[in-house]
Design a protein around this motif. Structure first.
Motif, PDB file in Angstrom:
ATOM      1  N   SER A  97       0.820  -1.222   0.000  1.00 15.16           N
ATOM      2  CA  SER A  97       0.000   0.000   0.000  1.00 15.16           C
ATOM      3  C   SER A  97       0.851   1.268   0.000  1.00 15.16           C
ATOM      4  CB  SER A  97      -0.946   0.003   1.209  1.00 15.16           C
ATOM      5  OG  SER A  97      -0.212  -0.079   2.420  1.00 15.16           O
ATOM      6  N   HIS A  98       2.014   1.226   0.681  1.00 14.04           N
ATOM      7  CA  HIS A  98       2.880   2.413   0.711  1.00 14.04           C
ATOM      8  C   HIS A  98       3.400   2.718  -0.686  1.00 14.04           C
ATOM      9  CE1 HIS A  98       5.829   5.313   2.204  1.00 14.04           C
ATOM     10  NE2 HIS A  98       6.714   4.715   1.411  1.00 14.04           N
ATOM     11  N   GLU A  99       3.861   1.682  -1.402  1.00 10.61           N
ATOM     12  CA  GLU A  99       4.369   1.876  -2.761  1.00 10.61           C
ATOM     13  C   GLU A  99       3.254   2.358  -3.690  1.00 10.61           C
ATOM     14  OE1 GLU A  99       5.076  -0.688  -0.846  1.00 10.61           O
ATOM     15  OE2 GLU A  99       7.259  -0.529  -0.628  1.00 10.61           O
ATOM     16  N   THR A 100       2.046   1.797  -3.500  1.00  6.55           N
ATOM     17  CA  THR A 100       0.904   2.197  -4.321  1.00  6.55           C
ATOM     18  C   THR A 100       0.566   3.671  -4.104  1.00  6.55           C
ATOM     19  OG1 THR A 100      -0.047  -0.030  -4.307  1.00  6.55           O
ATOM     20  CG2 THR A 100      -1.547   1.797  -4.794  1.00  6.55           C
ATOM     21  N   LEU A 101       0.600   4.104  -2.854  1.00  7.82           N
ATOM     22  CA  LEU A 101       0.317   5.504  -2.533  1.00  7.82           C
ATOM     23  C   LEU A 101       1.358   6.425  -3.158  1.00  7.82           C
ATOM     24  CD1 LEU A 101      -1.446   7.521  -1.018  1.00  7.82           C
ATOM     25  CD2 LEU A 101      -0.013   7.146   1.008  1.00  7.82           C
ATOM     26  N   CYS A 102       2.625   6.048  -3.084  1.00  8.50           N
ATOM     27  CA  CYS A 102       3.692   6.853  -3.700  1.00  8.50           C
ATOM     28  C   CYS A 102       3.507   6.936  -5.213  1.00  8.50           C
ATOM     29  CB  CYS A 102       5.061   6.252  -3.371  1.00  8.50           C
ATOM     30  SG  CYS A 102       5.569   6.437  -1.649  1.00  8.50           S
ATOM     31  N   THR A 103       3.116   5.815  -5.825  1.00  6.43           N
ATOM     32  CA  THR A 103       2.893   5.790  -7.273  1.00  6.43           C
ATOM     33  C   THR A 103       1.746   6.718  -7.663  1.00  6.43           C
ATOM     34  OG1 THR A 103       3.680   3.506  -7.451  1.00  6.43           O
ATOM     35  CG2 THR A 103       2.304   4.319  -9.246  1.00  6.43           C
ATOM     36  N   LEU A 104       0.655   6.682  -6.893  1.00  4.27           N
ATOM     37  CA  LEU A 104      -0.498   7.538  -7.190  1.00  4.27           C
ATOM     38  C   LEU A 104      -0.164   9.013  -6.998  1.00  4.27           C
ATOM     39  CD1 LEU A 104      -3.376   5.437  -5.574  1.00  4.27           C
ATOM     40  CD2 LEU A 104      -2.829   5.688  -8.006  1.00  4.27           C
ATOM     41  N   ARG A 105       0.647   9.316  -5.997  1.00  3.48           N
ATOM     42  CA  ARG A 105       1.071  10.704  -5.787  1.00  3.48           C
ATOM     43  C   ARG A 105       1.932  11.180  -6.950  1.00  3.48           C
ATOM     44  NH1 ARG A 105       2.638  10.129   0.639  1.00  3.48           N
ATOM     45  NH2 ARG A 105       0.560  10.583   1.473  1.00  3.48           N
ATOM     46  N   PHE A 106       2.809  10.302  -7.413  1.00  2.00           N
ATOM     47  CA  PHE A 106       3.669  10.640  -8.548  1.00  2.00           C
ATOM     48  C   PHE A 106       2.813  10.880  -9.793  1.00  2.00           C
ATOM     49  CE2 PHE A 106       6.297   9.403 -12.206  1.00  2.00           C
ATOM     50  CZ  PHE A 106       7.397  10.220 -12.021  1.00  2.00           C
ATOM     51  N   ALA A 107       1.839   9.995 -10.031  1.00  2.00           N
ATOM     52  CA  ALA A 107       0.961  10.140 -11.200  1.00  2.00           C
ATOM     53  C   ALA A 107       0.145  11.419 -11.112  1.00  2.00           C
ATOM     54  CB  ALA A 107       0.039   8.929 -11.305  1.00  2.00           C
ATOM     55  N   SER A 108      -0.299  11.776  -9.897  1.00  2.82           N
ATOM     56  CA  SER A 108      -1.059  13.007  -9.707  1.00  2.82           C
ATOM     57  C   SER A 108      -0.219  14.234 -10.039  1.00  2.82           C
ATOM     58  CB  SER A 108      -1.565  13.084  -8.263  1.00  2.82           C
ATOM     59  OG  SER A 108      -2.251  14.288  -8.019  1.00  2.82           O
ATOM     60  N   MET A 109       1.059  14.203  -9.636  1.00  2.00           N
ATOM     61  CA  MET A 109       1.954  15.317  -9.924  1.00  2.00           C
ATOM     62  C   MET A 109       2.188  15.445 -11.432  1.00  2.00           C
ATOM     63  SD  MET A 109       5.919  15.858  -8.821  1.00  2.00           S
ATOM     64  CE  MET A 109       6.338  14.314  -9.624  1.00  2.00           C
ATOM     65  N   VAL A 110       2.385  14.288 -12.097  1.00  2.00           N
ATOM     66  CA  VAL A 110       2.629  14.303 -13.535  1.00  2.00           C
ATOM     67  C   VAL A 110       1.414  14.847 -14.284  1.00  2.00           C
ATOM     68  CG1 VAL A 110       3.042  12.848 -15.564  1.00  2.00           C
ATOM     69  CG2 VAL A 110       4.310  12.424 -13.447  1.00  2.00           C
ATOM     70  N   SER A 111       0.210  14.496 -13.803  1.00  2.00           N
ATOM     71  CA  SER A 111      -1.011  14.941 -14.489  1.00  2.00           C
ATOM     72  C   SER A 111      -1.197  16.455 -14.420  1.00  2.00           C
ATOM     73  CB  SER A 111      -2.230  14.245 -13.888  1.00  2.00           C
ATOM     74  OG  SER A 111      -2.455  14.680 -12.558  1.00  2.00           O
ATOM     75  N   SER A 112      -0.486  17.100 -13.503  1.00  2.00           N
ATOM     76  CA  SER A 112      -0.597  18.563 -13.387  1.00  2.00           C
ATOM     77  C   SER A 112       0.370  19.300 -14.310  1.00  2.00           C
ATOM     78  CB  SER A 112      -0.352  19.002 -11.936  1.00  2.00           C
ATOM     79  OG  SER A 112       0.992  18.758 -11.556  1.00  2.00           O
ATOM     80  N   CYS A 113       1.195  18.536 -15.026  1.00  2.00           N
ATOM     81  CA  CYS A 113       2.179  19.152 -15.931  1.00  2.00           C
ATOM     82  C   CYS A 113       1.527  19.526 -17.260  1.00  2.00           C
ATOM     83  CB  CYS A 113       3.335  18.193 -16.194  1.00  2.00           C
ATOM     84  SG  CYS A 113       4.329  17.802 -14.748  1.00  2.00           S
ATOM     85  N   GLU A 114       1.930  20.674 -17.794  1.00  2.00           N
ATOM     86  CA  GLU A 114       1.477  21.124 -19.104  1.00  2.00           C
ATOM     87  C   GLU A 114       2.700  21.312 -19.995  1.00  2.00           C
ATOM     88  OE1 GLU A 114      -0.937  24.581 -18.828  1.00  2.00           O
ATOM     89  OE2 GLU A 114      -2.381  23.680 -17.450  1.00  2.00           O
ATOM     90  N   LEU A 115       2.793  20.478 -21.019  1.00  2.00           N
ATOM     91  CA  LEU A 115       3.941  20.557 -21.924  1.00  2.00           C
ATOM     92  C   LEU A 115       3.718  21.554 -23.052  1.00  2.00           C
ATOM     93  CD1 LEU A 115       4.916  16.775 -22.228  1.00  2.00           C
ATOM     94  CD2 LEU A 115       5.862  18.511 -20.702  1.00  2.00           C
ATOM     95  N   GLY A 116       2.473  21.972 -23.244  1.00  2.00           N
ATOM     96  CA  GLY A 116       2.192  22.907 -24.325  1.00  2.00           C
ATOM     97  C   GLY A 116       1.908  22.181 -25.627  1.00  2.00           C
ATOM     98  N   LYS A 117       1.748  22.943 -26.674  1.00  2.00           N
ATOM     99  CA  LYS A 117       1.426  22.393 -27.984  1.00  2.00           C
ATOM    100  C   LYS A 117       2.653  21.762 -28.624  1.00  2.00           C
ATOM    101  CE  LYS A 117      -0.635  23.682 -32.426  1.00  2.00           C
ATOM    102  NZ  LYS A 117      -1.183  24.805 -33.239  1.00  2.00           N
ATOM    103  N   ALA A 118       2.475  20.549 -29.145  1.00  2.00           N
ATOM    104  CA  ALA A 118       3.577  19.867 -29.812  1.00  2.00           C
ATOM    105  C   ALA A 118       3.996  20.649 -31.052  1.00  2.00           C
ATOM    106  CB  ALA A 118       3.174  18.450 -30.196  1.00  2.00           C
ATOM    107  N   THR A 119       5.297  20.713 -31.307  1.00  2.00           N
ATOM    108  CA  THR A 119       5.808  21.461 -32.454  1.00  2.00           C
ATOM    109  C   THR A 119       6.227  20.523 -33.573  1.00  2.00           C
ATOM    110  OG1 THR A 119       8.033  21.494 -31.476  1.00  2.00           O
ATOM    111  CG2 THR A 119       6.609  23.378 -31.040  1.00  2.00           C
ATOM    112  N   ARG A 120       6.083  20.998 -34.787  1.00  2.00           N
ATOM    113  CA  ARG A 120       6.464  20.228 -35.964  1.00  2.00           C
ATOM    114  C   ARG A 120       7.889  20.601 -36.374  1.00  2.00           C
ATOM    115  NH1 ARG A 120       3.160  18.041 -39.975  1.00  2.00           N
ATOM    116  NH2 ARG A 120       1.383  19.079 -39.001  1.00  2.00           N
ATOM    117  N   HIS A 121       8.734  19.591 -36.609  1.00  2.00           N
ATOM    118  CA  HIS A 121      10.124  19.831 -36.983  1.00  2.00           C
ATOM    119  C   HIS A 121      10.317  19.522 -38.466  1.00  2.00           C
ATOM    120  CE1 HIS A 121      11.619  20.494 -32.882  1.00  2.00           C
ATOM    121  NE2 HIS A 121      10.709  19.595 -32.534  1.00  2.00           N
TER     122      HIS A 121
END
Length: 196
Positions: free
Chosen positions: A126-150
């Motif tokens: 359960s401790h590892e699961t909680l850490c994983t969910l916290r990590f996923a929650s933090m990642v979901s708050s990230c905004e990378l912006g619009k993908a650029t074409r190269h």
């Protein structure tokens, strides 16, 4: 599979001892009459992260201990990167580990990222699961912006490549992008199968 390192610990008899990164680089090109050849560059990164370990549970020693420390250190560095991105800091510490340095192009605003978090249903984890969910929650708050074409342009016979910024050239190349990329990917898949 032959490039993966798997060893047993008290927590997992087939524990991944390294991260796995699989990269596919795709290039589509189009000849323009009386104009430069246009080349579209793209890449797909598939990353299987080794899970973090608590030494109190894994009881890793010797080489397994060093591997655990390296895994946890790189995952911590990846967490620092996502924290900086979510807080929109001017400096993102991509150079703190080989893993984050390798993933810099797809996490620095040029592309899109998808994270799949794997949780254990076992109560003792359960401790590892909680850490994983916290990590996923933090990642979901990230905004990378619009993908650029190269897109780059190469004049016939000149050998010089420069960046293309013309909207007309971008839209012209985009019409054939999907078909050309599918062919390139199909050819790459055939090459991988024949070499394995």
């Amino acid at each position: 599979e032959k490039h993966r390192t798997v060893k047993g610990t008290d927590m997992n008899e087939r524990s991944s001892r390294s991260h796995t990164v699989f990269q596919i680089r795709i290039q589509a090109s189009k000849e323009i009459p009386d104009g430069p050849r246009q080349v579209l560059h793209g890449s797909l990164n598939l990353v299987d992260l080794a899970g973090s370990e608590r030494l109190a549970k894994s009881n890793a020693t010797g080489d397994r201990l060093k591997e655990t420390q390296s895994i946890n250190k790189s995952l911590s560095a990846l967490g620092d990167v996502f924290t900086s991105i979510s807080q929109k800091k001017s400096h993102v510490p991509f150079r703190n580990s080989k893993l984050t340095f390798l993933l810099q192009p797809c996490l620095s605003g040029d592309g899109k990222a998808l994270l799949i978090a794997n949780c254990s249903p076992i109560e003792s984890s359960s401790h590892e699961t909680l850490c994983t969910l916290r990590f996923a929650s933090m990642v979901s708050s990230c905004e990378l912006g619009k993908a650029t074409r190269h897109v780059s342009c190469a004049a016939e016979g000149s050998g010089q490549i420069s960046s293309c910024n013309s909207e007309e050239s971008l839209s012209s190349l985009a019409s054939e992008e999907s078909e050309t990329s599918a062919l390139s990917l199909s050819a790459l898949a055939s090459t991988v199968r024949s070499s394995s």
